[in-house]
Structures are given as C-alpha cells and as structure tokens.
Design a protein around this motif. Structure first.
Motif, PDB file in Angstrom:
ATOM      1  N   GLU A  54       0.879  -0.691   0.610  1.00 13.96           N
ATOM      2  CA  GLU A  54      -0.103  -0.007   0.230  1.00 13.96           C
ATOM      3  C   GLU A  54       0.619   1.009   0.127  1.00 13.96           C
ATOM      4  O   GLU A  54       0.849   2.159  -0.553  1.00 13.96           O
ATOM      5  N   ARG A  55       2.102   1.248   0.972  1.00 10.76           N
ATOM      6  CA  ARG A  55       2.809   2.077   0.597  1.00 10.76           C
ATOM      7  C   ARG A  55       3.435   2.382  -0.124  1.00 10.76           C
ATOM      8  O   ARG A  55       3.879   3.685  -0.645  1.00 10.76           O
ATOM      9  N   TYR A  56       3.877   1.672  -0.646  1.00 11.52           N
ATOM     10  CA  TYR A  56       4.630   1.537  -2.476  1.00 11.52           C
ATOM     11  C   TYR A  56       3.525   1.786  -3.589  1.00 11.52           C
ATOM     12  O   TYR A  56       3.939   2.630  -4.680  1.00 11.52           O
ATOM     13  N   GLN A  57       2.196   1.712  -3.360  1.00 13.93           N
ATOM     14  CA  GLN A  57       1.304   2.165  -4.146  1.00 13.93           C
ATOM     15  C   GLN A  57       1.396   3.408  -4.835  1.00 13.93           C
ATOM     16  O   GLN A  57       1.408   4.095  -5.148  1.00 13.93           O
ATOM     17  N   GLU A  58       0.975   4.002  -3.310  1.00 14.30           N
ATOM     18  CA  GLU A  58       1.169   5.329  -2.954  1.00 14.30           C
ATOM     19  C   GLU A  58       2.051   6.050  -2.540  1.00 14.30           C
ATOM     20  O   GLU A  58       1.891   7.601  -3.805  1.00 14.30           O
ATOM     21  N   ASP A  59       3.267   5.457  -2.776  1.00 10.62           N
ATOM     22  CA  ASP A  59       4.316   6.871  -3.460  1.00 10.62           C
ATOM     23  C   ASP A  59       5.022   6.337  -4.201  1.00 10.62           C
ATOM     24  O   ASP A  59       5.081   7.733  -5.283  1.00 10.62           O
ATOM     25  N   LEU A  60       4.673   5.887  -5.294  1.00 14.65           N
ATOM     26  CA  LEU A  60       4.382   5.757  -7.186  1.00 14.65           C
ATOM     27  C   LEU A  60       2.882   6.748  -7.709  1.00 14.65           C
ATOM     28  O   LEU A  60       3.354   8.050  -8.326  1.00 14.65           O
ATOM     29  N   HIS A  61       1.763   6.799  -6.940  1.00 11.50           N
ATOM     30  CA  HIS A  61       0.763   7.405  -7.558  1.00 11.50           C
ATOM     31  C   HIS A  61       1.828   9.347  -6.590  1.00 11.50           C
ATOM     32  O   HIS A  61       1.226   9.708  -7.817  1.00 11.50           O
ATOM     33  N   LEU A  62       2.223   9.409  -5.634  1.00 13.81           N
ATOM     34  CA  LEU A  62       2.568  10.753  -5.582  1.00 13.81           C
ATOM     35  C   LEU A  62       3.707  11.125  -6.590  1.00 13.81           C
ATOM     36  O   LEU A  62       4.003  12.301  -7.410  1.00 13.81           O
ATOM     37  N   ARG A  63       4.769  10.019  -7.200  1.00 13.84           N
ATOM     38  CA  ARG A  63       5.902  10.209  -7.803  1.00 13.84           C
ATOM     39  C   ARG A  63       4.855  10.720  -8.992  1.00 13.84           C
ATOM     40  O   ARG A  63       5.677  11.721  -9.970  1.00 13.84           O
ATOM     41  N   THR A  64       4.186  10.323  -9.302  1.00 11.70           N
ATOM     42  CA  THR A  64       3.187  10.138 -11.231  1.00 11.70           C
ATOM     43  C   THR A  64       2.855  11.439 -10.983  1.00 11.70           C
ATOM     44  O   THR A  64       3.329  12.420 -11.832  1.00 11.70           O
ATOM     45  N   ARG A  65       2.296  11.822 -10.489  1.00  5.65           N
ATOM     46  CA  ARG A  65       1.560  13.284 -10.786  1.00  5.65           C
ATOM     47  C   ARG A  65       2.505  14.300 -10.015  1.00  5.65           C
ATOM     48  O   ARG A  65       3.069  14.948 -11.222  1.00  5.65           O
ATOM     49  N   TYR A  66       3.964  14.033  -9.272  1.00  7.17           N
ATOM     50  CA  TYR A  66       4.443  15.114  -9.377  1.00  7.17           C
ATOM     51  C   TYR A  66       5.847  15.393 -10.568  1.00  7.17           C
ATOM     52  O   TYR A  66       5.971  16.500 -10.860  1.00  7.17           O
ATOM     53  N   LEU A  67       5.965  14.266 -11.228  1.00  9.52           N
ATOM     54  CA  LEU A  67       6.503  14.299 -12.226  1.00  9.52           C
ATOM     55  C   LEU A  67       6.080  14.878 -13.671  1.00  9.52           C
ATOM     56  O   LEU A  67       6.476  15.713 -13.831  1.00  9.52           O
ATOM     57  N   PHE A  68       4.100  14.757 -13.239  1.00  4.33           N
ATOM     58  CA  PHE A  68       3.192  15.817 -14.676  1.00  4.33           C
ATOM     59  C   PHE A  68       3.879  17.173 -14.536  1.00  4.33           C
ATOM     60  O   PHE A  68       3.360  17.618 -15.653  1.00  4.33           O
ATOM     61  N   HIS A  69       3.725  17.290 -12.637  1.00  2.00           N
ATOM     62  CA  HIS A  69       3.159  18.482 -13.126  1.00  2.00           C
ATOM     63  C   HIS A  69       4.496  19.556 -13.117  1.00  2.00           C
ATOM     64  O   HIS A  69       5.595  20.112 -13.681  1.00  2.00           O
ATOM     65  N   GLN A  70       5.752  19.114 -12.968  1.00  2.00           N
ATOM     66  CA  GLN A  70       7.081  19.237 -12.722  1.00  2.00           C
ATOM     67  C   GLN A  70       7.485  19.396 -14.583  1.00  2.00           C
ATOM     68  O   GLN A  70       7.441  20.656 -14.905  1.00  2.00           O
ATOM     69  N   LEU A  71       6.650  17.997 -16.005  1.00  2.00           N
ATOM     70  CA  LEU A  71       7.168  18.403 -17.166  1.00  2.00           C
ATOM     71  C   LEU A  71       6.360  19.151 -17.372  1.00  2.00           C
ATOM     72  O   LEU A  71       6.358  20.030 -18.462  1.00  2.00           O
ATOM     73  N   ILE A  72       4.478  19.591 -17.316  1.00  2.00           N
ATOM     74  CA  ILE A  72       4.077  20.805 -17.645  1.00  2.00           C
ATOM     75  C   ILE A  72       4.241  22.386 -16.838  1.00  2.00           C
ATOM     76  O   ILE A  72       3.725  23.058 -17.671  1.00  2.00           O
ATOM     77  N   GLU A  73       4.913  22.000 -16.363  1.00  2.00           N
ATOM     78  CA  GLU A  73       4.951  23.440 -15.531  1.00  2.00           C
ATOM     79  C   GLU A  73       6.311  24.079 -15.889  1.00  2.00           C
ATOM     80  O   GLU A  73       7.056  25.190 -15.531  1.00  2.00           O
ATOM     81  N   GLY A  74       7.671  23.168 -16.452  1.00  2.00           N
ATOM     82  CA  GLY A  74       8.851  23.021 -16.901  1.00  2.00           C
ATOM     83  C   GLY A  74       9.611  23.530 -15.791  1.00  2.00           C
ATOM     84  O   GLY A  74      10.419  23.906 -16.155  1.00  2.00           O
ATOM     85  N   GLN A  75       9.692  22.365 -14.473  1.00  2.00           N
ATOM     86  CA  GLN A  75      10.498  22.644 -13.425  1.00  2.00           C
ATOM     87  C   GLN A  75      11.210  21.547 -13.521  1.00  2.00           C
ATOM     88  O   GLN A  75      11.838  20.984 -12.102  1.00  2.00           O
ATOM     89  N   THR A  76      11.789  21.037 -14.826  1.00  2.00           N
ATOM     90  CA  THR A  76      12.455  19.190 -14.949  1.00  2.00           C
ATOM     91  C   THR A  76      13.365  19.415 -15.861  1.00  2.00           C
ATOM     92  O   THR A  76      12.819  20.384 -16.622  1.00  2.00           O
ATOM     93  N   GLU A  77      14.933  18.922 -15.813  1.00  2.00           N
ATOM     94  CA  GLU A  77      15.521  18.984 -17.000  1.00  2.00           C
ATOM     95  C   GLU A  77      15.984  17.676 -17.219  1.00  2.00           C
ATOM     96  O   GLU A  77      16.421  17.077 -17.409  1.00  2.00           O
ATOM     97  N   ILE A  78      14.491  16.827 -17.059  1.00  2.00           N
ATOM     98  CA  ILE A  78      14.590  14.705 -17.427  1.00  2.00           C
ATOM     99  C   ILE A  78      15.012  14.990 -19.004  1.00  2.00           C
ATOM    100  O   ILE A  78      14.072  15.722 -20.038  1.00  2.00           O
ATOM    101  N   SER A  79      15.798  13.878 -19.083  1.00  2.00           N
ATOM    102  CA  SER A  79      15.746  13.350 -20.633  1.00  2.00           C
ATOM    103  C   SER A  79      14.877  12.578 -21.373  1.00  2.00           C
ATOM    104  O   SER A  79      14.280  11.520 -20.170  1.00  2.00           O
ATOM    105  N   LEU A  80      14.737  12.528 -22.077  1.00  2.00           N
ATOM    106  CA  LEU A  80      13.922  11.251 -23.449  1.00  2.00           C
ATOM    107  C   LEU A  80      14.086  10.250 -22.536  1.00  2.00           C
ATOM    108  O   LEU A  80      13.082   9.287 -22.478  1.00  2.00           O
ATOM    109  N   GLU A  81      15.650   9.450 -22.708  1.00  2.00           N
ATOM    110  CA  GLU A  81      15.672   8.695 -21.820  1.00  2.00           C
ATOM    111  C   GLU A  81      15.727   8.390 -20.494  1.00  2.00           C
ATOM    112  O   GLU A  81      14.768   7.527 -20.302  1.00  2.00           O
ATOM    113  N   LYS A  82      15.893   9.356 -19.082  1.00  2.00           N
ATOM    114  CA  LYS A  82      15.564   9.619 -18.008  1.00  2.00           C
ATOM    115  C   LYS A  82      13.608   8.889 -18.212  1.00  2.00           C
ATOM    116  O   LYS A  82      13.511   8.666 -17.369  1.00  2.00           O
TER     117      LYS A  82
END
Length: 746
Positions: free
Chosen positions: A336-364
């Motif tokens: 349960e904790r792992y799934q909750e952490d995955l959900h939070l990480r997914t939302r955090y990455l999504f907001h970083q991408l659309i708000e331009g707050q990450t330097e993630i590469s295509l491979e990453k």
C-alpha cells in the motif's frame, strides 16, 4: 528417497477418494445439465408458441387495420363502391391499382377482391366478374349476410379454375366502415405465408408447432400426429380463436431419460459414503507422521501472547498461522505504501513536466515510464485540458464523495476511449475542474493524428454529456517535439479555453484555431456600449436593436473570457452611472436588486447567450419602469424630437444649441440643461458620438477620403475631425481604416 515415498503414499491413499468424487460429480453434472437443458427447452418451447401466436396475430392485425383505414380514406375504393350499375373502366383501373399497391406493400396478402352490393360486381387484382360467375361466389354469398371482423379458418380459394385452389384464411370487411351497406372487401392470406413466418423460429428435428383454426382443423405447422402428452404448451389467440400448440419431438423418450436422475442420485450418495469411510481410514493412517512434526514446534514460544493456544491448550498450527498472518500483514502494508508513493511520484513528475520545472531527458523519462507504469514517450507531444463546464453548479449539485466518483469516471472513460482509438495518453488533475492530458503522437502520421484527436474529443464530449449529466470543454495545445516544450503546449491549451464563453461549451477548441487571429479592439466595443446606454437613457425603443447588434459583434470578435466579463462590467457600470443622475427610486432599485443579481450571474456565467439574455431581461424591466415615469414629465417629447433631429441632421456644420433654441423657442442654456437631465449626456457629447459612429461606418464601407468623410459628418476641416476622432477612438481615421482592413483580411 523418504520424501518421494511419503509423496507416493499420500497420493495413492487419497486417489480413490478423488476418483470417487470426480466420478460422482461428473455424472451429477451431466444429469443436472440434462435436466437444465430439458427445463430450458420446455421454457423455450412455451415461449415459441407464444411468440408464434404474437407474430401471426400482429401481422394479421396490421392487415386488418390497413383495410379499415383504406375503407375509410381510400378514394379509389370509395369511388368503386359508390359507382352506379355497370362498370366504369377508369374507376375500376384505379381500384385495381390500389389493390395491387396494397398487395405489394403487405407481402402476406395473397389476393384481394371487392364486391359491390348494388350490382353484384366483383373486382380483384387479377380479374373481374359478377357474383354468380365468380369462383368464390359461395363464400361471398355466405358472408354477404353476416360480415365478421374476425379471420376465417382455413379454406380453399380458387381465383382461376385452370390454376386450382390454395389454402388461405380470409378477412371480410364491409364498406363503408360501420355501415357496411355498399359492399365488402375480402382479403385472402395464404396459409403457406403464415407458415413461413414461424418455420424459422424452431428446429424441426427437435421441436414442432401446430396451429389449428377455431374448428380444430390444422392450419399449418407439423403434420405429424402428436399425442396430447407430447404437447408442452398450448395457447388460444384471443384475436383469431386459433390454437397454437408446441412440444419436443420424442418427448416421451426425454421424460424417460430424465427419470434416471433419481437413480443416479442414489448411486452418488453411496459413492460419497464410500469415499467418506475411505478418507477417515487414510487420514488416521497418515496423521501420525504429521503429529510427530507438530510436536517439534511445541517447544517454541509464540511471538504474540495467546496466539498459539486453542481452548487453553498449545496449538502448533495456530503458531504457524499467526506467523503467516504477521508476514502477510507486513507485505500488504508495504504494498500500500509503495503504491501510494508511486501515485505521488507520478503526479509530481506530471506537474514538473507541464510547468517546466524539470530537466529530465528522453531516456530518463523512458526509465521512469517503466518504473511508474506510464506510456513511453514518442516523437511528438500535445497537451489537452478537459475542463468541466459550470463547475460551481456541479459543486452545489453533488456531494464531495459524488464529485470524486464522477471525476474518477471522467478520467477513466477518457483513458478507455484513447485505448480504443490506439492513442497513448497520460492524464492528471491539475485543478479541481481541469484534467490535463499528455497525448503521445508519431511524427510521420500528422494528418491521421489530427483526425484521431478529433474523434477522441468528440467521443469524450458525447459520452460525458449523455452519461455523466454534465458537459466538458476540451482545449487542445499545439504539437511539440521536445520534452522541454511541454509547458508551451500546456499554455496554448489554457489560452484556447479562455475563448470558451465566446466559442461555446461542450466542444473542442484548438490552439491553432485562434492562433494568429487578431482580437477585436476592446475600445471599439466601448463606443457601442455608450450608444446602447445613451439610447436606453433617452428611452428610445431602438436600444434593443443596438444591444442585439452589439452581442452579434461580440460573437464574431473572438474575445477572451476575461475581456468579455470586463465589457459586461463596463456596461453595468454605465447603467448605474446614468441612473444615478436620474430618479433616486430607479437608482436604489438598481443598486439593491438589479446590480447584485447581474453581478452574481457574471461570476457564474458560462456562455455569451446566457449573459445576453439575463442582462437584457433586467434592462427591459427597468426600461419599462423608466418609460412610464418619463411619460408624465414636461419636455420629454421635445428632447426626443431634438435627439431625432441630431440623428437626421448631424452633417449640418451649423447644428448647435443656438439653432435649437431658435427652433424650439427656448433659451439655449435651458435646452442644454434639459438635454443633460433627460439623456445624462451633454448636447455636444451626444452630437460627437453620432458623428463618430457615422464616420466609422464610412471609413469601413466606402473609399472616401478623410476630408470627404469629415465634411459628410459635419466638420468643415479635416484637422478638427481627425483630432476628435483620435480622442474618441484612440487612433487617427487613416490608421483605424488600415487596422480594420488588415484584421478583416487576416
């Protein structure tokens, strides 16, 4: 070696029980299946009889109703029955055409003929004769005495002696309807046609249908002799009086086989008893090694006090069960904790991408997609925003739990529609009313992706409106090729939704549809608002036309939601300002009732049409009250005449207060005061407004020079005209004309 011996011993010990139980279950299963199949066959057979009766009755009722309607409404048939003695070829031909038309329209009808009482003339679709020489004269003479609305039983009908007769059922209707004194209409339906309606409903090798008429004679169906016991269902039609019977072929054999069910059940009980005895014997024999193993755990202390006790005695199996429960509980908590952490990480990455707050590469990103179970990125991206319409009303209508459920449903349905259309998407809620969606597109399929995107939007909009009882509007951003440009596509989708109030809700708004389009200048609409308010203040009924025309301009101007609301607030502000110079009662009513209501409407307004209707309704009510009040005031009529004079004679450069004073025999200063009191505007401001309105029209609709336009609106010098025009419109006349032409040409 010991393990294998123990395994074989256990396997061979319990194998007989297994064989006994499986054998019993096997026979019971097939016996129950046979009984269930028989029961379903009987139910299907009953349904078959009932359905066959309904199909035949419905088909015959349709023909009956048609004949009744035609006997009332058909001109060719009525003319035939009302014709005098002898035969009119034209009347007969039209009647025959009508009969053929009915036969073609109702394929069940085999033949129709008409009998005229006045001369005994018979006319059918294929022949004509008098009753005495017509092959069916016996039937005609019988039913001329008593016409029945019901269908007859089976009979032989012979239209031509050389062809022979065929089995039909007949319907006799008198003409005209109810009186039945001019003649009768005889409709013959072939028994074979009725048989074809039902023969596809059953398998002749398994079941049968027999239909008998009211006298008990077989009409159609199975011709084999059937015992009464083989009939599983029998219905009598309340419409025709025919009996419909059905059953299974070899039904007696089926009953005999099903009787073996009790025998098999008894054999099964014996087999279960034998298996139970054998299981007790084998269990007792094999329990000793297990007991010895359990004794080895008796010396261990349990992790939880009392967990290894059963009725106060040590229980080794309870100890093992407690240990397993402890391990499973820890595993579940971790998952349960792992799934909750995955959900939070997914939302955090999504907001970083659309708000331009990450330097993630295509491979990453591809690595994260595998880890977080996300779609892998392709060559191109596009942001969509699915925004819920009338969100305030949505929140008032549903509880918090229902809101979350509906939002979850919307997101899930969007994902399912995308999956059906083979679109990769990643969606997250970015605000309470907005679902952001990243679409992954392939570069080499631009045209197809555009079509698929439109289909995705259309299906999402339609499904939401029909099933969730609210609507959404989809804003589509521009396609981009780099991850770091995702904020740019997101921003263009947000900008597209800013035009929702003008373009309408429950639709797809593409960023390319509004990109490069010059927005209408807001100050150009300010002049229109002033014209509306001026006409309203002067109690000119033409204010409504100006109001509707202005909203027509707004629909085509492509203003943002914020600009539209600013213009509406400016309109309400000017109404209040004008009313403040007039009767205090009107101003109080506006401040306490009209303005708060319209202000709240603006906060929740969702469409331009709604704004137009609500504001106009309030202004119309206020206008009527003002008009009734002003009708009793002195000089009201004179001020109206002055306004009309200005509207007509604005091109006169000598138009002034002095000229009006001479014309109306009043002091110019007094006229100025009266004009201000009644219109809320100074005379010179009103005159300038009328002249500038006409100047704008001439600039846009003619090729006249600025000097010619200046003279046409009452200015002798172009310089004076230009100075006034620039002060009112913000730009010089020539620049205004160029800007508007450039906007019109894109």
């Amino acid at each position: 070696m010991m393990r294998k011996s123990w395994f074989k011993r256990l396997l061979l010990s319990y194998m007989p029980v297994f064989i006994i139980v499986v054998t019993f279950i096997f026979f019971i299963f097939f016996q129950l299946f046979s009984e269930q199949s028989r029961s379903e066959a009987l139910n299907a057979n009953k349904t078959l009889s009932l359905q066959a009766m309904r199909i035949v009755d419905t088909s015959l009722k349709v023909i009956d109703n048609m004949i009744v309607l035609e006997s009332i409404n058909s001109e060719p048939l009525n003319n035939f029955f009302r014709a005098a003695g002898g035969s009119d070829p034209y009347i007969n031909i039209r009647a025959v055409q009508k009969l053929k038309e009915l036969i073609n329209y109702y394929p069940l009808i085999d033949s129709i003929y008409l009998v005229r009482n006045s001369d005994g003339y018979v006319l059918s679709d294929a022949t004509n004769a008098y009753i005495g020489s017509y092959p069916d004269h016996t039937f005609i003479e019988e039913y001329q005495v008593s016409k029945t609305p019901k269908w007859t039983g089976g009979r032989s009908f012979e239209q031509f002696k050389m062809i022979g007769g065929k089995q039909v059922v007949s319907l006799v209707r008198g003409s005209p309807y109810m009186k039945n004194d001019l003649g009768m209409i005889v409709v013959n339906v072939s028994v074979d046609s009725l048989n074809k309606l039902t023969e596809d409903m059953y398998e002749s090798k398994v079941s049968f249908i027999q239909v008998n008429d009211a006298s008990g004679r077989l009409l159609f169906g199975s011709e084999a002799k059937v015992e009464k016991s083989e009939l599983f269902s029998e219905y009598t039609s309340g419409y025709t009086g025919w009996k419909y019977g059905s059953g299974l072929i070899n039904g007696g054999y089926v009953n005999a086989v099903s009787a073996l069910y009790n025998l098999w059940f008894a054999v099964g009980l014996i087999m279960i008893a034998a298996g139970f005895i054998w299981m007790i014997y084998v269990t007792r024999r094999n329990a000793k090694p297990i007991e010895r193993i359990a004794e080895r755990f008796s010396g261990y202390s349990l992790p939880v006090s009392g967990a290894g006790l059963w009725k106060g005695k040590p229980d080794e199996f309870a100890f093992i069960e407690s240990a397993f429960d402890h391990i499973l509980e820890q595993s579940r908590t971790y998952q349960e904790r792992y799934q909750e952490d995955l959900h939070l990480r997914t939302r955090y990455l999504f907001h970083q991408l659309i708000e331009g707050q990450t330097e993630i590469s295509l491979e990453k990103w591809r690595e994260e997609a595998v880890r977080l179970n996300l779609p892998e990125p392709l060559e191109r991206f596009r942001l969509l925003i699915i925004e819920m319409d009338k969100y305030g009303e949505f929140c008032r209508k549903y509880t918090a739990g229902d809101q979350n459920l509906l939002k979850f449903t919307l997101r899930t349905v969007a994902g399912e529609i995308a999956m059906r259309l083979n679109i990769r998407i990643w969606s997250e809620w970015t605000s309470p009313s907005s679902l952001a969606v990243i679409c992954f597109e392939r570069e080499e399929t631009d045209d197809r992706e555009g079509e698929v995107l439109a289909r995705f939007a259309a299906q999402t909009l339609n499904w939401t409106e029909q099933n969730l009882k609210f609507t959404v509007t989809i804003g589509s951003g521009e396609g981009i090729y780099r991850i770091h440009d995702l904020p740019k596509s997101y921003k263009s989708a947000v900008e597209a939704l800013k035009y929702k109030i003008v373009l309408g809700e429950n639709r797809l708004i593409r960023s390319q549809d509004i990109a490069g389009t010059s927005n209408a200048e807001v100050y150009a609409h300010l002049g229109e608002i002033r014209s509306i308010i001026q006409s309203f203040r002067m109690l000119n009924i033409g204010w409504e036309e100006l109001y509707e025309a202005w909203f027509g301009q707004l629909k085509g101007s492509l203003l943002t939601n914020e600009e539209i609301f600013n213009l509406m607030n400016y309109l309400l502000y000017n109404v209040g300002r004008e009313l403040s110079d007039m009767n205090k009662e009107f101003y109080r009513r506006w401040v306490q009732e009209g303005l708060p209501m319209l202000t709240e409407m603006l906060e929740h307004g969702s469409s331009l049409e709604q704004l137009r209707f609500e504001i106009k309704q309030e202004l119309s009510s206020l206008f009527e009250s003002m008009r009734r009040h002003q009708e009793g005031r002195q000089y009201t009529s004179m001020i109206r005449d002055i306004c009309k004079l200005i509207e007509q004679d604005y091109a006169n450069p000598n138009l002034s207060l002095e000229m009006l004073g001479d014309r109306f025999q009043l002091n110019p200063k007094y006229i100025s005061k009266l004009f201000k009191e009644h219109t809320g505007q100074r005379f010179v401001d009103f005159l300038i407004h009328v002249r500038m309105r006409e100047a704008v029209r001439l600039l846009l609709e003619t090729d006249d020079s600025v000097q010619e336009i200046a003279e046409g609106v009452g200015y002798t010098h172009a310089i004076s005209f230009t100075r006034v025009f620039k002060r009112i419109m913000g730009v010089a006349p020539g620049e205004y004309r160029s800007d508007q032409l450039r906007k019109a040409n894109g």
